[in-house]
Design a protein around this motif. Structure first.
Motif, PDB file in Angstrom:
ATOM      1  N   PRO A  55       0.840  -1.196   0.000  1.00 17.88           N
ATOM      2  CA  PRO A  55       0.000   0.000   0.000  1.00 17.88           C
ATOM      3  C   PRO A  55       0.877   1.249   0.000  1.00 17.88           C
ATOM      4  N   ASN A  56       0.417   2.281  -0.675  1.00 15.42           N
ATOM      5  CA  ASN A  56       1.146   3.542  -0.745  1.00 15.42           C
ATOM      6  C   ASN A  56       0.509   4.521   0.234  1.00 15.42           C
ATOM      7  N   VAL A  57       1.288   4.964   1.221  1.00 15.34           N
ATOM      8  CA  VAL A  57       0.786   5.840   2.271  1.00 15.34           C
ATOM      9  C   VAL A  57       1.388   7.229   2.076  1.00 15.34           C
ATOM     10  N   LEU A  58       0.539   8.226   1.888  1.00 16.23           N
ATOM     11  CA  LEU A  58       0.993   9.602   1.716  1.00 16.23           C
ATOM     12  C   LEU A  58       0.778  10.356   3.022  1.00 16.23           C
ATOM     13  N   ILE A  59       1.863  10.907   3.573  1.00 14.87           N
ATOM     14  CA  ILE A  59       1.765  11.697   4.789  1.00 14.87           C
ATOM     15  C   ILE A  59       2.363  13.068   4.526  1.00 14.87           C
ATOM     16  N   GLY A  60       2.070  13.999   5.394  1.00 14.99           N
ATOM     17  CA  GLY A  60       2.576  15.363   5.239  1.00 14.99           C
ATOM     18  C   GLY A  60       1.586  16.340   5.846  1.00 14.99           C
ATOM     19  N   SER A  61       2.018  17.557   6.021  1.00 18.34           N
ATOM     20  CA  SER A  61       1.157  18.565   6.623  1.00 18.34           C
ATOM     21  C   SER A  61       0.029  18.947   5.675  1.00 18.34           C
ATOM     22  N   ASN A  62      -0.935  19.699   6.178  1.00 19.71           N
ATOM     23  CA  ASN A  62      -1.996  20.211   5.323  1.00 19.71           C
ATOM     24  C   ASN A  62      -1.391  21.081   4.222  1.00 19.71           C
ATOM     25  N   ASN A  63      -1.984  20.993   3.039  1.00 14.15           N
ATOM     26  CA  ASN A  63      -1.525  21.749   1.868  1.00 14.15           C
ATOM     27  C   ASN A  63      -0.184  21.263   1.341  1.00 14.15           C
ATOM     28  N   ALA A  64       0.194  20.025   1.689  1.00 13.96           N
ATOM     29  CA  ALA A  64       1.439  19.473   1.161  1.00 13.96           C
ATOM     30  C   ALA A  64       1.257  18.871  -0.229  1.00 13.96           C
ATOM     31  N   GLY A  65       0.005  18.613  -0.643  1.00 12.81           N
ATOM     32  CA  GLY A  65      -0.245  18.079  -1.975  1.00 12.81           C
ATOM     33  C   GLY A  65      -0.806  16.677  -2.006  1.00 12.81           C
ATOM     34  N   LYS A  66      -1.202  16.149  -0.850  1.00  8.99           N
ATOM     35  CA  LYS A  66      -1.682  14.763  -0.791  1.00  8.99           C
ATOM     36  C   LYS A  66      -2.961  14.575  -1.603  1.00  8.99           C
ATOM     37  N   THR A  67      -3.944  15.444  -1.390  1.00 12.33           N
ATOM     38  CA  THR A  67      -5.209  15.328  -2.126  1.00 12.33           C
ATOM     39  C   THR A  67      -4.996  15.544  -3.616  1.00 12.33           C
ATOM     40  N   ALA A  68      -4.110  16.470  -3.962  1.00  7.02           N
ATOM     41  CA  ALA A  68      -3.835  16.740  -5.371  1.00  7.02           C
ATOM     42  C   ALA A  68      -3.308  15.502  -6.083  1.00  7.02           C
ATOM     43  N   ILE A  69      -2.509  14.690  -5.376  1.00  4.87           N
ATOM     44  CA  ILE A  69      -1.983  13.460  -5.983  1.00  4.87           C
ATOM     45  C   ILE A  69      -3.101  12.452  -6.223  1.00  4.87           C
ATOM     46  N   LEU A  70      -3.972  12.260  -5.235  1.00  6.06           N
ATOM     47  CA  LEU A  70      -5.099  11.344  -5.425  1.00  6.06           C
ATOM     48  C   LEU A  70      -5.961  11.788  -6.596  1.00  6.06           C
ATOM     49  N   ASP A  71      -6.246  13.085  -6.676  1.00  2.00           N
ATOM     50  CA  ASP A  71      -7.056  13.597  -7.776  1.00  2.00           C
ATOM     51  C   ASP A  71      -6.359  13.402  -9.118  1.00  2.00           C
ATOM     52  N   ALA A  72      -5.048  13.584  -9.144  1.00  2.00           N
ATOM     53  CA  ALA A  72      -4.301  13.407 -10.385  1.00  2.00           C
ATOM     54  C   ALA A  72      -4.411  11.967 -10.885  1.00  2.00           C
ATOM     55  N   ILE A  73      -4.270  11.006  -9.974  1.00  2.00           N
ATOM     56  CA  ILE A  73      -4.359   9.594 -10.365  1.00  2.00           C
ATOM     57  C   ILE A  73      -5.770   9.265 -10.854  1.00  2.00           C
ATOM     58  N   ALA A  74      -6.775   9.756 -10.122  1.00  2.00           N
ATOM     59  CA  ALA A  74      -8.158   9.508 -10.539  1.00  2.00           C
ATOM     60  C   ALA A  74      -8.426  10.110 -11.905  1.00  2.00           C
ATOM     61  N   LEU A  75      -7.876  11.288 -12.168  1.00  2.00           N
ATOM     62  CA  LEU A  75      -8.100  11.957 -13.445  1.00  2.00           C
ATOM     63  C   LEU A  75      -7.453  11.200 -14.592  1.00  2.00           C
ATOM     64  N   VAL A  76      -6.188  10.809 -14.423  1.00  2.00           N
ATOM     65  CA  VAL A  76      -5.492  10.167 -15.531  1.00  2.00           C
ATOM     66  C   VAL A  76      -6.039   8.770 -15.823  1.00  2.00           C
ATOM     67  N   LEU A  77      -6.592   8.105 -14.796  1.00  2.00           N
ATOM     68  CA  LEU A  77      -7.147   6.768 -15.001  1.00  2.00           C
ATOM     69  C   LEU A  77      -8.635   6.807 -15.339  1.00  2.00           C
ATOM     70  N   ASN A  78      -9.117   8.010 -15.653  1.00  2.00           N
ATOM     71  CA  ASN A  78     -10.475   8.164 -16.173  1.00  2.00           C
ATOM     72  C   ASN A  78     -11.531   7.771 -15.160  1.00  2.00           C
ATOM     73  N   SER A  79     -11.313   8.123 -13.888  1.00  2.00           N
ATOM     74  CA  SER A  79     -12.291   7.831 -12.850  1.00  2.00           C
ATOM     75  C   SER A  79     -13.580   8.595 -13.106  1.00  2.00           C
ATOM     76  N   PRO A  80     -14.727   8.000 -12.785  1.00  2.00           N
ATOM     77  CA  PRO A  80     -15.996   8.724 -12.913  1.00  2.00           C
ATOM     78  C   PRO A  80     -16.040   9.996 -12.081  1.00  2.00           C
ATOM     79  N   ALA A  81     -15.157  10.122 -11.086  1.00  2.00           N
ATOM     80  CA  ALA A  81     -15.107  11.349 -10.303  1.00  2.00           C
ATOM     81  C   ALA A  81     -14.763  12.545 -11.182  1.00  2.00           C
ATOM     82  N   PHE A  82     -14.059  12.265 -12.294  1.00  2.00           N
ATOM     83  CA  PHE A  82     -13.762  13.296 -13.293  1.00  2.00           C
ATOM     84  C   PHE A  82     -14.448  12.860 -14.584  1.00  2.00           C
ATOM     85  N   GLY A  83     -15.737  13.051 -14.638  1.00  2.00           N
ATOM     86  CA  GLY A  83     -16.539  12.552 -15.748  1.00  2.00           C
ATOM     87  C   GLY A  83     -16.350  13.338 -17.028  1.00  2.00           C
TER      88      GLY A  83
END
Length: 567
Positions: free
Chosen positions: A30-58
């Protein structure tokens, strides 16, 4: 050879607050992302969802200017690029596309965004072995003579970029779970663990041979009886007088007037729709009985839904057929709504899913979601001067003493991973003395994100210091001087301090209690510096005068925390 590839790397450039970042995905970890708020953790999850054509980015999603990286001087990038790169043991293990010519193996997927004249656009493409967008020609090129002859007919040779939907059956199913959307993580776009379990149940419901014992003592063979009932339902709908003699003629007449020709309308639900209907009913019917009342899952609170999601994920991990499919689970702070014991349980369930073949990545602020004793890739994100850096450790490379301490202390052993700095002490008594002193002198270690971590022995400190160094966490090691009766230093302790010295970087420090903590506080052997003994000593108004050696050592720790601190 069947298609058999894995996603091996994620590349992110100029996406939101991330200027440039690459993450390697290790199978089974499992890949565990840690870091302070605004470090970019959510942005990475969104990037992966976007490039893999997740329905979250329809299909209706489009970027805005905030999706493009902007540096501290206000310069906004005109482009972002996100790539998911594939790996396979053989060329025909990759998905492939083909136009005119030979098939082209797909080595990755890409999303490229552009921002120009206040307008933002994006394009999804597939990548070839050189990681360039794949161009496909759907027809052969015309000769020069034919180009002239047929120039007005729109039949010239052309190319287009291969798109992800051309390999849609081989693209992983992506689940993006957010803490504020816990119900969506159960029912999201007909996906998620509950929907998947329901589809599995519906499939087996209609394929397996089984029987029902009826109240009249007879048995009904299944699913044959169910199919016969379905067929009877189809026929009865068609023969229903109100439908046949009233509604259908009116509907066909109305449609015919709109389309200008005779229309024919049938009601014939097919078997596939029947399977979907069963799966849907199984999904929405799941509930929990409490005090004799069954509560539908959709009406439960977030805490209960979090537990149901955990249970569903655990159940899925036990079905090898489900593990064969490519699934990517992206979870933002999955520990939300769960108490510490269930957080540790969730960590183990996610580890099992990863080990069985799914890709698991989650962000967390919870020490319970990290373990040095299980397989994990831990990446600490740090934002410095507007740019994001990443430091990564693989837990199978962690020294044995740190793994053992992880077992002994589920929370304290991992707390420092989430800190801006760590004070590594040998034992509980050392940590307690430091905390009491800092509390009494107004040194807010929690507000400064400083962890005081008990390592249980001097021999464990080098292992913890190595982890902190690899993740870019500054640290301070505090050890006993450890003199023997003849006045010499214990050789074993001296050897461990040499290991600690070898790990020191610019922001790190090693400090010793003169003699040991008990000596500094005037506690005579065989007594130990237990909290019961040390608290009265350290809360006394003259503690600095009474215990100058302790005052000097703890003052150096405070100066390491912040040079402006005076205790």
């Amino acid at each position: 050879m069947p298609i058999d590839y894995k996603i091996t790397k994620i590349v992110v450039r100029c996406w939101r607050g991330i200027d440039a970042l690459e993450l390697d995905l290790r199978p089974g970890f499992p890949n565990v992302l840690i870091g302070s708020n605004n470090a970019g953790k959510t942005a990475i999850l969104d990037a992966i969802a976007l490039v893999l054509n997740s329905p979250a980015f329809g299909s209706q999603w489009s970027p805005d200017q905030n999706d493009f990286y902007c540096d501290q001087k206000g310069n906004r990038s005109a482009e972002f690029i996100i790539q998911a790169l594939f790996g396979a043991s053989a060329d025909n293990g990759y998905p492939a596309v083909r136009g005119v010519g030979k098939p082209i193996s797909v080595r990755g997927m890409q999303v490229r965004g552009t921002y120009k004249d206040g307008k933002a656009r994006h394009q999804r493409t597939l990548l070839d072995e050189k990681l360039q967008p794949i161009l496909i020609a759907p027809r052969t090129a015309l000769s020069n003579d034919d180009k002239v002859k047929w120039k007005d007919h729109g039949v010239n040779w052309m190319q287009y970029y291969a798109r992800p939907d051309e390999i849609s059956s081989d693209v992983p199913e992506v689940w993006l779970f957010r803490p504020q959307e816990i119900d969506a993580s159960l029912f999201i776009w007909k996906r998620g663990p509950i929907a998947r379990l329901s589809r599995l149940l519906a499939k087996r419901f209609l394929l397996e041979k089984w029987t029902i014992e009826r109240e009249d003592g007879k048995t009904s063979p299944m699913p044959d009886t169910l199919y016969k009932a379905h067929q009877f339902f189809q026929e009865s709908v068609e023969k229903f007088p109100f439908w046949r003699e009233d509604m259908r003629p009116k509907l066909e007449d109305a449609i015919g007037r709109y389309v200008g020709s005779q229309a024919k309308v049938d009601l014939r639900p097919d078997v596939q729709l029947f399977e979907d209907w069963i799966a849907q009913q199984l999904t929405i019917s799941l509930g929990t009985e409490s005090a004799g009342v069954v509560t539908p899952l959709s009406s439960m609170g977030d805490g209960w839904q979090s537990i149901i999601r955990l249970a569903a994920l655990e159940a899925l991990s036990q079905y090898s057929s489900e593990m064969k499919d490519r699934v990517v689970i992206l979870l933002e702070e999955p520990e939300t709504h769960l108490h510490p014991h269930l957080r540790r349980k969730l960590r183990k369930v996610l580890a099992a899913l990863s080990k069985n073949g799914w890709i698991v990545m989650y962000t967390t602020h919870s020490p319970e979601m990290v373990s040095f004793d299980s397989d994990q890739v831990i990446t600490r994100l740090l934002r410095v001067s507007g740019a994001v850096s990443a430091n990564t450790i693989h837990t199978d490379n962690i020294a044995a003493p740190a793994k053992l301490q992880s077992k002994l202390d589920e929370r304290g052993a991992h707390d420092f991973l989430f800190s801006a700095g760590a004070v590594f002490v040998e034992g509980r008594d050392d940590g307690f003395a430091c905390r009491v002193t800092f509390d009494c002198t107004g040194v807010d270690v929690d507000g400064r994100s400083i962890s005081i971590t008990q390592c249980n022995a001097v021999s464990v400190i080098p292992a913890f210091a190595a982890i902190a160094k690899d993740l870019g966490i500054r640290w301070c090691a505090v050890t006993d001087e450890d003199r023997l009766p003849d006045g010499s230093i214990n050789p074993k302790t001296e050897n461990e301090r040499k290991k600690i010295d070898a790990l020191l970087t610019k922001g790190d420090k090693q400090i010793q209690w003169p003699g040991k903590l008990e000596t500094c506080l005037g506690i005579a052997a065989p007594e130990k510096a237990t909290p019961e003994l040390t608290e009265p000593l350290l809360t006394h108004k003259d503690w600095r005068i009474n215990h100058p050696q302790y005052y000097s050592a703890v003052g150096r720790i405070a100066t390491w925390i912040d040079p402006l601190i005076t205790i």
